[in-house]
Design an enzyme around this catalytic site. Sequence first.
Site, PDB file in Angstrom:
ATOM      1  N   CYS A 181      21.510  24.990 -16.902  1.00 32.24           N
ATOM      2  CA  CYS A 181      22.875  25.021 -16.380  1.00 32.24           C
ATOM      3  C   CYS A 181      22.785  25.024 -14.860  1.00 32.24           C
ATOM      4  CB  CYS A 181      23.611  26.262 -16.883  1.00 32.24           C
ATOM      5  SG  CYS A 181      25.310  26.364 -16.289  1.00 32.24           S
ATOM      6  N   CYS A 196      30.507  21.365 -14.090  1.00 33.84           N
ATOM      7  CA  CYS A 196      29.232  21.398 -14.820  1.00 33.84           C
ATOM      8  C   CYS A 196      28.175  20.883 -13.859  1.00 33.84           C
ATOM      9  CB  CYS A 196      29.297  20.538 -16.082  1.00 33.84           C
ATOM     10  SG  CYS A 196      27.691  20.330 -16.907  1.00 33.84           S
TER      11      CYS A 196
END
Length: 283
Positions: A83, A225
């Site tokens: 991530c 993201c």
Amino acid sequence: MPQTIPFTKGHGTGNDFVVIPDPDGALDLSDDQVAVLCDRRFGIGADGVLRVVRSSAIPEGAGADAEWFMDYRNADGSAAEMCGNGIRVFARYLVDAGWAFIDDEPLAIATRAGVKHVTRSDRGFEVDLGTWRVESGDVLVRAKGAGAPRPGMGIDVGNPHVVVALPDTDELDALDLAAVPQLHPEPAKGANVEFVVPSDPLVHAGTGSIRMRVFERGVGETLSCGTGVAAAALAVREWAGPAAPDAWTVDVPGGTLGVRMHDGHVLLSGPATLVYAGEVTLA
């Protein structure tokens, strides 16, 4: 017996996380517990959980050349490889807690996608995501509000992505990402799906610029993201051809992130904010 644990809430350009310190790996969070923590009505509310654990205390971190492992879990409890926004928040937590330092040397953080290195940057923190891979063959993407299905490019930056180009911002804004985009063929491990619109002009002062929205697997639409931002910039660079720049800015609903390509690696830069801390009793 219910267990009460400390937590910190953090975010990177609106992509938010529950950070849970567990240096010795004493916690065994179930998928359901993670999902409750991330629930925006019945829990703390977040796109995912970052468990701060020593690499030596988690099987996936065995042998990693990094003291700390980022155990990232999606909002539905599923484990994820990486991530890009989360690792900056993870680094910020380690530094603020006094558990690690970022001075002259990068901070090494182990993940399920390998060890990543984080440094400070003008935008906050920059993470070297490593090499990337362009997947062969298009993936057909059907998204609610986007009209006819469109081809997407598969990009792997440690986790899988499919990037779809749209013609204008009106179509980008019209997307209904409350509905799961349908991918044909469906990637074996699923994928995050990024929808992008190039700026006009695409390149200004040597830097490319795009706008993006994203549907994250195991989460839904998020304000940002990090790995998706990198994948989107890489896909547009690929489409633009050999004259395309190596530096990009990507606007997402939660803010702006920087992407650059250097020596075959892709690097992501942006802010990391810790919002508040507290305690929570696990369901």
